[in-house]
Design a protein around this motif. Structure first.
Motif, short mmCIF file in Angstrom:
data_model
loop_
_atom_site.label_atom_id
_atom_site.label_comp_id
_atom_site.label_asym_id
_atom_site.label_seq_id
_atom_site.Cartn_x
_atom_site.Cartn_y
_atom_site.Cartn_z
N ILE A 71 -23.01 -3.23 -25.30
CA ILE A 71 -22.58 -2.23 -26.28
C ILE A 71 -23.34 -0.93 -26.06
N GLY A 72 -24.53 -1.05 -25.51
CA GLY A 72 -25.31 0.14 -25.17
C GLY A 72 -24.60 1.02 -24.15
N LEU A 73 -23.74 0.42 -23.32
CA LEU A 73 -22.97 1.24 -22.37
C LEU A 73 -21.99 2.15 -23.10
N LEU A 74 -21.41 1.65 -24.19
CA LEU A 74 -20.53 2.50 -25.00
C LEU A 74 -21.32 3.65 -25.62
N GLU A 75 -22.54 3.33 -26.04
CA GLU A 75 -23.37 4.37 -26.67
C GLU A 75 -23.81 5.42 -25.65
N GLU A 76 -24.00 5.00 -24.41
CA GLU A 76 -24.28 5.97 -23.35
C GLU A 76 -23.15 6.98 -23.24
N GLN A 77 -21.93 6.47 -23.24
CA GLN A 77 -20.78 7.36 -23.18
C GLN A 77 -20.71 8.26 -24.41
N SER A 78 -20.97 7.70 -25.56
CA SER A 78 -20.88 8.46 -26.81
C SER A 78 -21.88 9.60 -26.85
N ALA A 79 -23.02 9.40 -26.21
CA ALA A 79 -24.06 10.44 -26.21
C ALA A 79 -23.59 11.71 -25.52
N GLN A 80 -22.56 11.59 -24.66
CA GLN A 80 -22.05 12.75 -23.93
C GLN A 80 -20.81 13.35 -24.59
N ARG A 81 -20.40 12.81 -25.72
CA ARG A 81 -19.14 13.24 -26.33
C ARG A 81 -19.36 14.03 -27.61
N VAL A 82 -18.26 14.48 -28.20
CA VAL A 82 -18.34 15.27 -29.44
C VAL A 82 -18.85 14.38 -30.56
N PRO A 83 -20.04 14.66 -31.11
CA PRO A 83 -20.65 13.74 -32.07
C PRO A 83 -19.79 13.41 -33.28
N ASP A 84 -19.09 14.42 -33.83
CA ASP A 84 -18.34 14.16 -35.06
C ASP A 84 -17.09 13.32 -34.83
N LEU A 85 -16.73 13.05 -33.55
CA LEU A 85 -15.57 12.22 -33.27
C LEU A 85 -15.93 10.79 -32.92
N ILE A 86 -17.22 10.50 -32.75
CA ILE A 86 -17.62 9.14 -32.38
C ILE A 86 -17.23 8.11 -33.44
N PRO A 87 -17.41 8.40 -34.75
CA PRO A 87 -16.95 7.42 -35.75
C PRO A 87 -15.46 7.11 -35.64
N LEU A 88 -14.65 8.10 -35.28
CA LEU A 88 -13.22 7.86 -35.09
C LEU A 88 -12.99 7.00 -33.86
N ARG A 89 -13.73 7.25 -32.78
CA ARG A 89 -13.61 6.43 -31.57
C ARG A 89 -13.88 4.96 -31.90
N TYR A 90 -14.99 4.70 -32.57
CA TYR A 90 -15.34 3.32 -32.89
C TYR A 90 -14.35 2.70 -33.87
N ALA A 91 -13.82 3.52 -34.79
CA ALA A 91 -12.82 2.99 -35.74
C ALA A 91 -11.57 2.54 -35.00
N ARG A 92 -11.12 3.33 -34.05
CA ARG A 92 -9.92 2.95 -33.29
C ARG A 92 -10.17 1.72 -32.43
N MET A 93 -11.36 1.62 -31.88
CA MET A 93 -11.69 0.46 -31.06
C MET A 93 -11.88 -0.80 -31.89
N SER A 94 -12.19 -0.64 -33.16
CA SER A 94 -12.52 -1.79 -34.00
C SER A 94 -11.30 -2.51 -34.59
N VAL A 95 -10.10 -1.99 -34.33
CA VAL A 95 -8.89 -2.55 -34.95
C VAL A 95 -8.66 -3.99 -34.49
N SER A 96 -8.87 -4.27 -33.21
CA SER A 96 -8.60 -5.61 -32.67
C SER A 96 -9.34 -5.77 -31.35
N PRO A 97 -9.44 -6.99 -30.84
CA PRO A 97 -10.04 -7.15 -29.51
C PRO A 97 -9.30 -6.36 -28.43
N PHE A 98 -7.98 -6.15 -28.61
CA PHE A 98 -7.24 -5.40 -27.61
C PHE A 98 -7.60 -3.91 -27.64
N THR A 99 -7.71 -3.32 -28.82
CA THR A 99 -8.12 -1.92 -28.88
C THR A 99 -9.56 -1.76 -28.39
N PHE A 100 -10.39 -2.76 -28.65
CA PHE A 100 -11.75 -2.75 -28.11
C PHE A 100 -11.72 -2.79 -26.59
#
Length: 494
Positions: A71-100
């Motif tokens: 999961i730390g690999l995801l956080e590495e990517q997030s560190a390079q992205r727009v901070p205020d959009l990271i919660p939305l990224r994780y929300a979309r990924m959290s819908v199901s194992p497939f979106t993850f």
């Protein structure tokens, strides 16, 4: 990072990752392969590759529970992205194992780098799950089916792409409630199609293979299979929607008239006009950067296409959120008009960062990641957008950011993968496999790959077994991901 979480541990801050000890990644040699001139020698080389990666070894994956480290690999990517959009990224990924799964190409590349590889390179898609294939309009105005996402394209092992595709069929099948036997059959058919098409492409004249493609109209009857009185209408429905998706319809949906100009609507966080972006205090400086991005982009186009673009004038720009795993990468849209205000063109400018394959397979040879994406797309897609190009500009934080540019809607149609039955899943998997084999045949040693695979279904069944095990791994990682969100260690939009 410990796989067990301490309840007194502070929430994980991606900004601290730079201070952590650097990760060590396996290095995969994909640059020493030399394609022999004689087809017989290429065939022998493919067969010899089985000693390095026996066919049956592809079936193996041992599931590990509690993988907090990946999961730390995801956080590495997030560190390079727009901070205020990271919660939305994780929300979309959290819908199901497939979106993850759709957002974890880096995790899978990290895992595949620890498995046997053949050493036969191609221009990989890098994130070849079934959601990254679809319909788009060719320059001849025909609808074609092909790969439609190229953010991660890079030189890499061909088998990584087919494994990611096969696992996506399994994970998607689980998400849609398809029974295990039907899922395995869909995965096996997908891999069989890949193996069969690679063999056929390897025997075609090279230019003939290069120009081959899946024309949607000609493909409908072939892939709308009939079984027990059922017919798969998924592709036809997607084609009908794609036929309507162009800049006129994009402008009607995303913009409005304001006097003699077109302005983007405000629909945060998905679409935010640059005038409304509160995180940018100096709007004039932001507009200047967008202007620079568009101007530099023109220089990447052939003269005839730049000539076309010179007939358009700029109206407005906005930040647009796209995808699932891509959320947080900077993406802009610009609206221009040609003949008059009723002749709109909407361009998408999406940030391009290092491919997830590069840390395992070596750095891109291109000067910018925008060019890497564009040149990779032209290599592996049967027919690319005529306005496809790249650009760079200096951001407000002093860092150079790379982008690729394309038409936002160019007959682009996605398959409704959230409501696939077993028949539609099987057909879609086969079409994706056809397109993937075509991409690999255009850019790799198809004779070596075909002879490595052989004429039996041993590889098909090995990958079908791998898909089950790795889908189990995805579900285990998803459980860790969800638990971290619940504990507040990962931000997640409501």
């Amino acid at each position: 990072m410990s796989e067990k979480s301490d309840k007194n541990q502070k929430p994980w801050d991606p900004r601290t990752l730079a201070a952590e000890a650097p990760r060590e990644y396996p290095q995969i040699d994909v640059h020493s392969w030399v394609e022999a001139e004689d087809p017989r020698d290429r065939a022998k080389a493919g067969i010899a590759a089985r000693t390095k990666a026996p066919l049956e070894k592809h079936a193996l994956w041992q599931v590990r529970e509690g993988r907090r480290d990946v999961i730390g690999l995801l956080e590495e990517q997030s560190a390079q992205r727009v901070p205020d959009l990271i919660p939305l990224r994780y929300a979309r990924m959290s819908v199901s194992p497939f979106t993850f799964y759709r957002g974890t190409a880096l995790i899978m590349a990290n895992d595949l780098a620890r498995t046997p590889v053949t050493g036969i390179p191609v221009q990989c898609v890098g994130d070849a799950h079934i959601g990254n294939f679809g319909i788009f309009r060719s320059p001849s105005a025909r609808l074609v089916f092909d790969i439609n996402d190229f953010d991660e394209t890079a030189t890499g092992p061909w088998e990584w792409d087919i494994k990611r595709l096969a696992v996506s069929v399994e994970v998607c099948g689980r998400a849609n409630g398809i029974k295990p036997k039907a899922r395995r059959a869909a995965v096996a058919r997908c891999v069989h199609t890949y193996r069969n098409r690679i063999d056929q492409f390897s025997k075609m004249d090279y230019l003939e293979a290069w120009y081959d493609h899946l024309d949607v109209e000609h493909t409908l009857d072939r892939y709308e299979s009939t079984q027990d009185g059922r017919r798969n209408r998924t592709l036809r429905a997607a084609a009908m929607k794609a036929a309507l998706k162009d800049s006129d319809h994009a402008a009607a949906k995303l913009a409005h008239y304001e006097g003699d100009r077109l302005r983007f609507n405000s629909n945060p966080p998905e679409l935010v006009p640059i005038d409304d972006l509160k995180v940018y205090a100096d709007k004039d400086a932001l507009r200047a950067r967008i202007d620079t991005l568009l101007e530099n982009y023109k220089g990447s186009l052939y003269d005839d296409r730049r000539h076309v673009l010179e007939h358009y004038r700029y109206h407005d720009a906005a930040r647009k959120v796209v995808g699932v795993g891509s959320v947080g990468q900077r993406a802009w849209v610009a609206i221009l008009t040609g003949r008059d205000i009723d002749d709109p063109l909407i361009l998408q400018m999406k940030e391009a960062t290092a491919s997830v394959l590069e840390r395992f397979c070596g750095a891109s040879p291109y000067a910018t990641h925008g060019e890497r994406v564009v040149q990779g797309q032209k290599l592996i897609q049967s027919t690319a957008d005529v306005l496809l190009g790249w650009s760079s500009f200096m951001a407000e934080d002093g860092h150079k950011r790379d982008y690729y540019v394309r038409q936002l809607w160019n007959g682009k149609g996605s398959i409704d993968i959230d409501h696939l039955n077993d028949l539609a899943l099987s057909d879609l998997g086969r079409m994706c496999a056809w397109s993937l084999a075509h991409a690999h045949a255009r850019t790799g040693d198809s004779t070596a790959i075909a002879n490595y695979l052989g004429g039996s279904d041993e590889f098909d069944q090995a990958i079908a077994s791998f898909a089950v095990s790795y889908a189990d791994q995805t579900e285990a990682d998803y459980a860790v991901f969800k638990s971290l969100i619940k504990k507040g260690e990962l931000p997640c939009a409501k």
